[in-house]
Design an enzyme around this catalytic site. Sequence first.
Site, PDB file in Angstrom:
ATOM      1  N   ASN A  72     -37.081   2.901  11.645  1.00  0.00           N
ATOM      2  CA  ASN A  72     -36.662   3.460  12.449  1.00  0.00           C
ATOM      3  C   ASN A  72     -35.857   5.024  12.727  1.00  0.00           C
ATOM      4  O   ASN A  72     -34.670   4.171  12.962  1.00  0.00           O
ATOM      5  CB  ASN A  72     -36.827   3.551  14.227  1.00  0.00           C
ATOM      6  CG  ASN A  72     -36.286   1.950  14.848  1.00  0.00           C
ATOM      7  OD1 ASN A  72     -36.033   1.943  13.963  1.00  0.00           O
ATOM      8  ND2 ASN A  72     -36.757   2.451  15.859  1.00  0.00           N
ATOM      9  N   CYS A  83     -40.916   7.239  13.870  1.00  0.00           N
ATOM     10  CA  CYS A  83     -41.310   5.676  14.351  1.00  0.00           C
ATOM     11  C   CYS A  83     -40.712   4.808  12.142  1.00  0.00           C
ATOM     12  O   CYS A  83     -41.440   5.830  11.505  1.00  0.00           O
ATOM     13  CB  CYS A  83     -43.025   5.686  13.862  1.00  0.00           C
ATOM     14  SG  CYS A  83     -42.106   5.296  16.016  1.00  0.00           S
ATOM     15  N   GLU A  85     -43.209   3.126  11.240  1.00  0.00           N
ATOM     16  CA  GLU A  85     -44.020   3.233   9.867  1.00  0.00           C
ATOM     17  C   GLU A  85     -44.639   4.248   9.287  1.00  0.00           C
ATOM     18  O   GLU A  85     -45.132   4.341   8.182  1.00  0.00           O
ATOM     19  CB  GLU A  85     -45.660   2.747  10.733  1.00  0.00           C
ATOM     20  CG  GLU A  85     -45.159   1.571  11.446  1.00  0.00           C
ATOM     21  CD  GLU A  85     -45.108   1.388  12.226  1.00  0.00           C
ATOM     22  OE1 GLU A  85     -43.677   1.815  13.140  1.00  0.00           O
ATOM     23  OE2 GLU A  85     -45.411   0.580  13.890  1.00  0.00           O
ATOM     24  N   CYS A 121     -47.045   1.989  17.491  1.00  0.00           N
ATOM     25  CA  CYS A 121     -47.786   2.069  18.686  1.00  0.00           C
ATOM     26  C   CYS A 121     -49.237   3.272  18.335  1.00  0.00           C
ATOM     27  O   CYS A 121     -49.529   3.262  17.107  1.00  0.00           O
ATOM     28  CB  CYS A 121     -47.063   3.225  18.235  1.00  0.00           C
ATOM     29  SG  CYS A 121     -46.388   4.724  17.281  1.00  0.00           S
ATOM     30  N   CYS A 124     -48.809   6.029  14.796  1.00  0.00           N
ATOM     31  CA  CYS A 124     -48.986   5.263  13.981  1.00  0.00           C
ATOM     32  C   CYS A 124     -50.012   4.307  13.582  1.00  0.00           C
ATOM     33  O   CYS A 124     -50.461   4.927  12.307  1.00  0.00           O
ATOM     34  CB  CYS A 124     -47.737   3.573  13.635  1.00  0.00           C
ATOM     35  SG  CYS A 124     -46.345   4.887  14.033  1.00  0.00           S
TER      36      CYS A 124
HETATM   37  N1  THU Z   1     -41.255   2.238  16.581  1.00  0.00           N
HETATM   38  C1  THU Z   1     -41.487   1.746  15.725  1.00  0.00           C
HETATM   39  O1  THU Z   1     -40.859   2.268  14.555  1.00  0.00           O
HETATM   40  N2  THU Z   1     -42.728   1.701  15.439  1.00  0.00           N
HETATM   41  C2  THU Z   1     -43.524   1.732  16.304  1.00  0.00           C
HETATM   42  O2  THU Z   1     -45.060   1.590  15.471  1.00  0.00           O
HETATM   43  C3  THU Z   1     -43.188   1.604  17.099  1.00  0.00           C
HETATM   44  C4  THU Z   1     -42.364   1.947  18.078  1.00  0.00           C
HETATM   45  C5  THU Z   1     -39.933   2.576  17.236  1.00  0.00           C
HETATM   46  C6  THU Z   1     -39.726   3.829  18.428  1.00  0.00           C
HETATM   47  C7  THU Z   1     -38.121   3.850  18.938  1.00  0.00           C
HETATM   48  O3  THU Z   1     -37.682   4.124  17.842  1.00  0.00           O
HETATM   49  C8  THU Z   1     -38.744   2.486  19.449  1.00  0.00           C
HETATM   50  O4  THU Z   1     -39.736   2.032  18.497  1.00  0.00           O
HETATM   51  C9  THU Z   1     -38.905   1.936  20.446  1.00  0.00           C
HETATM   52  O5  THU Z   1     -39.901   3.227  21.095  1.00  0.00           O
END
Ligand code: THU
Length: 168
Positions: A72, A83, A85, A121, A124
């Site tokens: 991220n 994100c 992913e 999330c 993603c």
């Molecule tokens: N985040 C991800 O990288 N992937 C996800 O599927 C969920 C959230 C990151 C985004 C942000 O930088 C941190 O996690 C908190 O939400």
Amino acid sequence: MSSPDGISCTSPGGIWLAVAPLAAEAMAHRLADFEALVRSAREAKARAHAPYSQFHVGSAVLAGGQTFIGCNVENASYGATLCAERNAIASAVAAGYRRLDVVAVSTSAPVAASIDQRSPCGVCRQVISEFADEGTLVLLDAGDGEDGRIRGEILAFDSLLPWRFRLG
Ligand code: THU
């Protein structure tokens, strides 16, 4: 969220929960790949730029027999955050691979965190669905057990996003 139902399967370096409806036997020959993918996701997580949330995420996707990673990347303008992913997937697509075999995710959630604190999330999930088919798996890193072996869940991507949107 309670723990999902599944059957546990073991490899030299890992203990995995194959979440129903996956058959643990069908996973057996792939467990070494899964260990390597979790390790790659962890390496990517170590490079996360997450000064705002302090929540570090790494992803490693297996596509065309190759591994692509992402972490991220947060931004002072919060909505510009990327994100892990989606960064990993963008890398795979840029290299010419559009079919995702496995998407591994590792987060800085504590080892005892429930599965909903460690899974992709909604945005993603929708992006994964663009490059997923019925065979695409999601691998969630649950940390190391006291024996030093990786713990993780293996899920069919379909179970994470049923009835997903497709442009007709
Ligand atoms: N985040 C991800 O990288 N992937 C996800 O599927 C969920 C959230 C990151 C985004 C942000 O930088 C941190 O996690 C908190 O939400």
